[in-house]
Design an enzyme around this catalytic site. Structure first.
Site, PDB file in Angstrom:
ATOM      1  N   GLU A 177      -6.777  -5.659   2.615  1.00 31.36           N
ATOM      2  CA  GLU A 177      -6.857  -6.821   1.711  1.00 31.36           C
ATOM      3  C   GLU A 177      -7.925  -6.595   0.631  1.00 31.36           C
ATOM      4  O   GLU A 177      -8.567  -7.538   0.165  1.00 31.36           O
ATOM      5  CB  GLU A 177      -7.166  -8.106   2.490  1.00 31.36           C
ATOM      6  CG  GLU A 177      -6.102  -8.502   3.487  1.00 31.36           C
ATOM      7  CD  GLU A 177      -4.838  -9.026   2.824  1.00 31.36           C
ATOM      8  OE1 GLU A 177      -4.936  -9.884   1.938  1.00 31.36           O
ATOM      9  OE2 GLU A 177      -3.757  -8.551   3.199  1.00 31.36           O
ATOM     10  N   THR A 225       0.818  -1.219   0.000  1.00 30.86           N
ATOM     11  CA  THR A 225       0.000   0.000   0.000  1.00 30.86           C
ATOM     12  C   THR A 225       0.850   1.267   0.000  1.00 30.86           C
ATOM     13  O   THR A 225       1.883   1.336   0.660  1.00 30.86           O
ATOM     14  CB  THR A 225      -0.925  -0.005   1.227  1.00 30.86           C
ATOM     15  OG1 THR A 225      -1.722  -1.193   1.201  1.00 30.86           O
ATOM     16  CG2 THR A 225      -1.835   1.208   1.230  1.00 30.86           C
TER      17      THR A 225
END
Length: 698
Positions: free
Chosen positions: A441, A150
């Site tokens: 996720e 991320t």
């Protein structure tokens, strides 16, 4: 003289609720855990961590962020022992239990083992994997990993990540670089103060050409001195909504060099000369995502069961208001509206649990098939179709199960009234810790749309006559679209209802997509324009899928009292969800208004029936007092005694008030000053009288 009947204690009340259950609690618990071995291991793990000082939970609500992080790290050594001495299957069950007890540790440890090691297992060649294992990945003796995917400006759109990995032929190295602030790696668990290495996701660039996002093992800290490596900048992103035991951080790379061999090359290879070889079957990379999504379905069920264990036990012992001619106040659980608040959620948690068990078997079978598959395999297309369908279905399951769990936790909190708002009820921490599951996720809305996109594609394949994978096989049967209820509300009728409505909402999304294409929209734009219809398709399909897997599991059980109660629970889940989504069932004509009224009546009756066995049913979840960590859900019913004792122990009154002298005393002893009246000081009233007299004299 008649004396009023003495009020039973909360402990006596719960004992009465447990008396003479119509089924064997142990056998039901075995069924819910997928076998006796898993249940015995769970009980063993619960006993072990209850006696482990680092897993003390009773004071967790009063610890600071730094104290939580330190205690989280204290647990690592014991877990390293287990991960290096237990089978993968046993250790996964251990971590599943720990995930219910301490989500912060589960995540922090899972970053090293689930994500970093998982990235190596799914992306490294056999020799690369052996290399990193030899350097201490398993035992954390040499390498503590984190997962750097991320970025500050990118999350769900992995393909759009902006960290770069540029190949330098001269040195046979990749140069990892953060080109601007938005490309800073963000939310990286373990980065702030723990990890020595990271699995960095970056855009592969060779000779100015981009080859997509690949994974590069990059050292962050010197393993001897723990100082940052040259070109690596790391910071702490601070306090979060929950899971403060995790040291989430940010990472910036400034022209950091790593050997070419540090790129994971199981799927894509880069030669010494910079030649890129892509995998012949790009779909194989889907498999790496299935394990995480499968575990999140199971975790959603377990976390919901934890909250429900507290709420249902509390509702059984809490008495409010005497109804009718009863001398005793009524148990909350005996009020029909309270049954409506909790019993469908119990059914949903159980349904998700059985779905998780079956999904795990599907995942393991799929993994074996993928590992054994060759490009020349005659079953190649069938395996890939099933993989794509399972991948899409798992996306929908992850989204709607985590949403359902978060909703369950808050509804359980509200059902406990004011006491549910106390930190010691454990609901606030449960909610704060679980909330992240809806965005990490894969953001749930994005995953839902991915599932909807796949369903639109499945519809297109079905109308061309292609045989579909089992999860969407109902789309092959055109008669499903116009099915009508037989009014029996049996499990078969409920399944037909879900198939019919799912068929129609998917058909609507697909036809909307085709219409947009014909109007001149591109494929991507057409997909975006029909997002709401795709979302609805994913939701209805996923609920029906959960119901189907649950009922299949129950129908495969022996015909006994345990399967009988589970069939009742399955009926409650299926009909309650029909009631919740009744607009679609009316819209597509499977039920009429009168039948929907019958559905509501059936849900009322099933809630009352499940209420009769609510405590034994909750006991079959097999969660110890230490794991649920809430006085409101004590197994023996000692709710008030335990709550009072915990509050007293955690909040002793100080010998001296910390701010009485500085703040309270001046407030209490202040003197009210006489305020001067401006009008009097001005002589205004006399002046006005003079003005009035002057007017009269004129």
């Amino acid at each position: 003289m008649a004396f009023p009947r003495p009020k039973p204690t909360t402990m006596e009340t719960l004992a009465m609720e447990r008396a003479n259950p119509p089924f064997n609690i142990r056998q039901l618990s075995i069924a819910m855990h997928g076998g006796e071995k898993a249940l015995i291991l769970k009980e063993k793990f619960m006993a072990e961590i209850a006696r482990h000082p680092a897993f003390k939970l009773s004071d967790i609500h009063d610890l600071s962020k730094d104290e939580l992080r330190e205690r989280t790290m204290e647990k690592f050594a014991s877990m390293v022992y287990f991960v290096t001495n237990e089978s993968i299957e046993t250790f996964q069950l251990r971590m599943q239990l720990i995930g219910i007890a301490d989500p912060s540790f589960w995540t922090r440890f899972g970053v090293a083992y689930g994500l970093f090691l998982g990235a190596l297992r799914s992306g490294a060649t056999p020799n690369q994997l052996s290399y990193w294992i030899e350097r201490g990945v398993l035992g954390l003796n040499g390498v503590i990993g984190c997962f750097a995917m991320t970025e500050l400006a990118h999350g769900s759109n992995v393909a759009g990540l902006e960290t770069t990995a540029t190949f330098d032929r001269g040195s046979d190295e990749f140069i990892i670089h953060t080109p601007h602030l938005g490309a800073t790696k963000w939310w990286i668990g373990g980065a702030a103060s723990t990890a020595t290495h990271a699995a960095v996701f970056a855009q592969l660039i060779i000779d100015g050409k981009r080859h997509g996002v690949k994974t590069f093992v990059t050292q962050l800290r010197d393993t001897k001195t723990f100082t940052l490596m040259p070109g690596v900048t790391i910071g702490d992103i601070g306090k979060k909504m929950g899971r403060d035991g995790i040291d989430n951080g940010y990472i910036q790379f400034t022209y950091v060099r790593v050997p070419r061999a540090h790129m994971l090359m199981k799927h894509t290879q880069v030669s010494r000369d910079g030649v890129v070889t892509e995998p012949p079957l790009a779909q194989l990379t889907y498999g790496a995502l299935l394990g995480g999504r499968t575990s999140m379905v199971t975790d959603s069920s377990n976390s919901a069961k934890k909250a429900l264990t507290v709420a249902v036990r509390y509702a059984a012992v809490r008495r409010q208001f005497a109804t009718g001619k009863n001398e005793l106040e009524t148990q909350l659980l005996d009020y029909p509206i309270h049954q409506r608040r909790l019993m469908p959620l119990v059914a949903q948690a159980i349904a998700m649990g059985f779905t998780g068990l079956r999904l795990q078997v599907m995942y393991e079978d799929m993994t074996q098939a993928l590992e054994a598959m060759e490009p020349s395999d005659p079953n190649l297309n069938d395996i890939l179709d099933k993989l794509k369908e399972t991948h899409a279905t798992s996306a929908g399951l992850k989204a709607f199960c985590t949403w359902a769990c978060l909703d369950t936790i808050d509804k359980c909190r509200q059902s406990c009234g004011g006491h549910g708002y106390s930190a010691y009820s454990n609901f606030p921490l449960m909610y704060a810790d679980f909330a992240v599951q809806c965005t990490w996720e894969g953001d749930n809305t994005i995953l839902s749309l991915q599932a909807g996109r796949s369903l639109v594609g499945a519809w297109g394949a079905a109308i061309k006559g292609k045989k579909l994978a089992p999860g969407v096989a109902y789309l092959n049967d055109a008669s499903t679209r116009t099915a009508k209820s037989d009014s029996s509300l049996s499990l078969d009728d409920i399944q037909k209802a879900w198939n019919c409505v799912a068929f129609n909402v998917i058909k609507k999304a697909a036809e909307e997509y085709v219409k947009l294409l014909k109007s001149g929209k591109s494929k991507d734009e057409a997909m975006e324009r029909c997002s709401q219809s795709r979302f609805i398709a994913a939701k209805i399909h996923t609920i029906g899928y959960i119901f189907r897997l649950f009922t299949e599991a129950v129908q495969e059980m022996p015909d006994n009292e345990e399967s009988k109660v589970l069939k009742t629970v399955a009926s409650l889940y299926g009909l309650w969800q029909i009631e919740e989504q009744q607009g679609y069932f009316l819209k597509y004509g499977y039920y009429n208004a009168e039948q929907i009224d019958k559905v509501q009546e059936s849900v009322d009756a099933l809630c009352a029936e499940v209420r009769g066995v609510a405590i034994p049913l909750i006991d079959s979840f097999a969660l110890s007092d230490h794991i649920i960590n809430s006085p409101l859900g004590k197994w023996d019913g000692s709710v008030y005694e335990s709550y009072f004792a915990q509050v007293q122990a955690a909040n002793p009154l100080p010998k001296e008030h910390p701010y009485f002298t500085r703040l309270i005393k001046p407030l209490l002893e202040r003197q009210n000053e006489d305020m001067e009246d401006p009008g009097t000081a001005m002589g205004l009233e006399d002046e006005l009288k003079e003005i009035e007299e002057e007017r009269k004299g004129e």
